[in-house]
Design a protein around this motif. Structure first.
Motif, mmCIF file in Angstrom:
data_model
loop_
_atom_site.group_PDB
_atom_site.id
_atom_site.type_symbol
_atom_site.label_atom_id
_atom_site.label_comp_id
_atom_site.label_asym_id
_atom_site.label_seq_id
_atom_site.Cartn_x
_atom_site.Cartn_y
_atom_site.Cartn_z
ATOM 1 N N THR A 148 -12.692 -2.729 6.101
ATOM 2 C CA THR A 148 -11.868 -1.598 6.523
ATOM 3 C C THR A 148 -11.194 -1.892 7.859
ATOM 4 N N ALA A 149 -11.943 -2.480 8.802
ATOM 5 C CA ALA A 149 -11.373 -2.830 10.112
ATOM 6 C C ALA A 149 -10.244 -3.844 9.962
ATOM 7 N N ARG A 150 -10.438 -4.811 9.081
ATOM 8 C CA ARG A 150 -9.394 -5.818 8.876
ATOM 9 C C ARG A 150 -8.131 -5.190 8.295
ATOM 10 N N LEU A 151 -8.299 -4.293 7.337
ATOM 11 C CA LEU A 151 -7.144 -3.640 6.730
ATOM 12 C C LEU A 151 -6.429 -2.735 7.735
ATOM 13 N N VAL A 152 -7.201 -2.078 8.603
ATOM 14 C CA VAL A 152 -6.605 -1.254 9.663
ATOM 15 C C VAL A 152 -5.778 -2.135 10.602
ATOM 16 N N SER A 153 -6.340 -3.262 10.997
ATOM 17 C CA SER A 153 -5.648 -4.178 11.895
ATOM 18 C C SER A 153 -4.372 -4.723 11.259
ATOM 19 N N GLU A 154 -4.451 -5.103 9.994
ATOM 20 C CA GLU A 154 -3.286 -5.635 9.297
ATOM 21 C C GLU A 154 -2.208 -4.571 9.141
ATOM 22 N N ALA A 155 -2.626 -3.331 8.866
ATOM 23 C CA ALA A 155 -1.657 -2.238 8.703
ATOM 24 C C ALA A 155 -0.931 -1.966 10.017
ATOM 25 N N ALA A 156 -1.676 -1.991 11.118
ATOM 26 C CA ALA A 156 -1.059 -1.758 12.425
ATOM 27 C C ALA A 156 -0.063 -2.861 12.754
ATOM 28 N N ALA A 157 -0.430 -4.098 12.492
ATOM 29 C CA ALA A 157 0.463 -5.223 12.775
ATOM 30 C C ALA A 157 1.718 -5.147 11.926
ATOM 31 N N ARG A 158 1.548 -4.788 10.665
ATOM 32 C CA ARG A 158 2.689 -4.701 9.752
ATOM 33 C C ARG A 158 3.662 -3.594 10.169
ATOM 34 N N ALA A 159 3.087 -2.477 10.672
ATOM 35 C CA ALA A 159 3.915 -1.338 11.057
ATOM 36 C C ALA A 159 4.402 -1.435 12.505
ATOM 37 N N GLY A 160 3.960 -2.471 13.211
ATOM 38 C CA GLY A 160 4.353 -2.615 14.605
ATOM 39 C C GLY A 160 3.736 -1.554 15.496
ATOM 40 N N ARG A 161 2.538 -1.095 15.142
ATOM 41 C CA ARG A 161 1.857 -0.061 15.916
ATOM 42 C C ARG A 161 0.730 -0.696 16.730
ATOM 43 N N GLU A 162 0.628 -0.291 17.982
ATOM 44 C CA GLU A 162 -0.456 -0.776 18.831
ATOM 45 C C GLU A 162 -1.618 0.209 18.735
ATOM 46 N N ALA A 195 -6.111 -1.973 -3.181
ATOM 47 C CA ALA A 195 -5.346 -0.738 -2.982
ATOM 48 C C ALA A 195 -4.442 -0.798 -1.766
ATOM 49 N N ALA A 196 -4.694 -1.726 -0.865
ATOM 50 C CA ALA A 196 -3.906 -1.805 0.369
ATOM 51 C C ALA A 196 -2.481 -2.259 0.061
ATOM 52 N N PRO A 197 -1.476 -1.410 0.292
ATOM 53 C CA PRO A 197 -0.087 -1.795 0.012
ATOM 54 C C PRO A 197 0.404 -2.835 0.997
ATOM 55 N N GLU A 198 1.327 -3.664 0.555
ATOM 56 C CA GLU A 198 1.810 -4.753 1.396
ATOM 57 C C GLU A 198 3.000 -4.359 2.270
ATOM 58 N N ASP A 199 3.671 -3.257 1.934
ATOM 59 C CA ASP A 199 4.902 -2.927 2.657
ATOM 60 C C ASP A 199 4.927 -1.483 3.144
ATOM 61 N N ALA A 200 3.762 -0.835 3.234
ATOM 62 C CA ALA A 200 3.706 0.565 3.650
ATOM 63 C C ALA A 200 3.449 0.676 5.147
ATOM 64 N N GLY A 201 3.724 1.860 5.702
ATOM 65 C CA GLY A 201 3.443 2.119 7.099
ATOM 66 C C GLY A 201 1.959 2.311 7.334
ATOM 67 N N PHE A 202 1.606 2.567 8.592
ATOM 68 C CA PHE A 202 0.187 2.660 8.942
ATOM 69 C C PHE A 202 -0.491 3.832 8.243
ATOM 70 N N GLU A 203 0.069 5.022 8.372
ATOM 71 C CA GLU A 203 -0.568 6.191 7.755
ATOM 72 C C GLU A 203 -0.607 6.076 6.235
ATOM 73 N N GLU A 204 0.458 5.516 5.660
ATOM 74 C CA GLU A 204 0.484 5.345 4.204
ATOM 75 C C GLU A 204 -0.619 4.389 3.747
ATOM 76 N N THR A 205 -0.898 3.378 4.561
ATOM 77 C CA THR A 205 -1.971 2.436 4.221
ATOM 78 C C THR A 205 -3.330 3.116 4.269
ATOM 79 N N ILE A 206 -3.586 3.908 5.309
ATOM 80 C CA ILE A 206 -4.852 4.630 5.413
ATOM 81 C C ILE A 206 -4.999 5.599 4.244
ATOM 82 N N ALA A 207 -3.900 6.259 3.875
ATOM 83 C CA ALA A 207 -3.928 7.189 2.746
ATOM 84 C C ALA A 207 -4.236 6.462 1.440
ATOM 85 N N ALA A 208 -3.665 5.262 1.274
ATOM 86 C CA ALA A 208 -3.920 4.485 0.056
ATOM 87 C C ALA A 208 -5.383 4.069 -0.025
ATOM 88 N N LEU A 209 -5.954 3.666 1.104
ATOM 89 C CA LEU A 209 -7.364 3.281 1.135
ATOM 90 C C LEU A 209 -8.248 4.483 0.812
#
Length: 207
Positions: A134-148, A74-88
């Motif tokens: 879940t932690a890995r997906l959170v980390s990947e989403a943050a990196a993808r969105a450029g969020r610290e 379910a984890a999208p490859e090109d979504a922002g951080f919040e969109e990724t959490i919402a998808a999960l």
């Protein structure tokens, strides 16, 4: 009748156990009933798994693997951080509210494991696996969105899962679709705010 090896019989018995207990509950999952579900002798269950706890452990492992695979897909490859959490959150919620009862069965088995020493390891492995993914997906989403992240990925994952578990319990015992939708949306927003340092944390007296 052709001989079936234990290696071949194992996944068949796991599926039979899941099908039976999903329909009738964990209490109905005796080795005799599971054997009857597959149409084999009760001795076949014990020969393949040893004990009922070993079979239940294998069932928990299978259900956990399926749940983790569903979340990862379910984890999208090109979504922002919040969109990724919402998808999960959406993927997990569909597993709770849909026609499938596998999530409910996993919840039942997890509660049983709290009072069954032979299942303690499986219970811990199940939840540890869910937290890690879940932690890995959170980390990947943050990196993808450029969020610290202002908190560790595991802390964010535990916060999210704690809220989700609460919503799941409410769904099981006091369903309210409007409240559930609001709670799920609030959980996504709160998780995002916690992860990005925008959530103000109140002091709570613990003593």
């Amino acid at each position: 009748m052709a001989h079936v090896s234990a290696v071949e019989r194992r996944p068949q018995l796991i599926k039979a156990a899941i099908d039976l207990m999903a329909r009738k509950g964990v209490a109905a999952g005796s080795t005799r009933a599971i054997a009857a579900e597959l149409g084999v002798a009760q001795a076949t269950v014990h020969y393949t798994f040893g004990t009922k706890e070993d079979l239940y452990r294998a069932v928990m492992d299978r259900l956990t693997e399926d749940l983790i695979a569903q979340v990862e897909q379910a984890a999208p490859e090109d979504a922002g951080f919040e969109e990724t959490i919402a998808a999960l959150a959406g993927a997990l919620w569909r597993s709770v509210s849909g026609e499938s009862t596998s999530y409910h069965l996993l919840t039942e088995l997890s509660l049983l494991a709290l009072r069954t020493p032979g299942l303690s390891e499986a219970r811990q492995a199940h939840y540890r696996g869910v937290i890690d993914v879940t932690a890995r997906l959170v980390s990947e989403a943050a990196a993808r969105a450029g969020r610290e992240l202002s908190r560790s990925p595991e802390t964010v994952a535990r916060f999210f899962l704690a809220g989700f578990d609460g919503l799941t319990i409410q769904r099981l015992y006091a369903p309210d679709e409007t409240a559930e939708t609001l709670g799920l949306r609030g959980l996504v927003s709160a998780t995002t705010a916690l992860a990005t340092g925008q959530l103000s944390l109140a002091d709570v007296p613990m003593g």
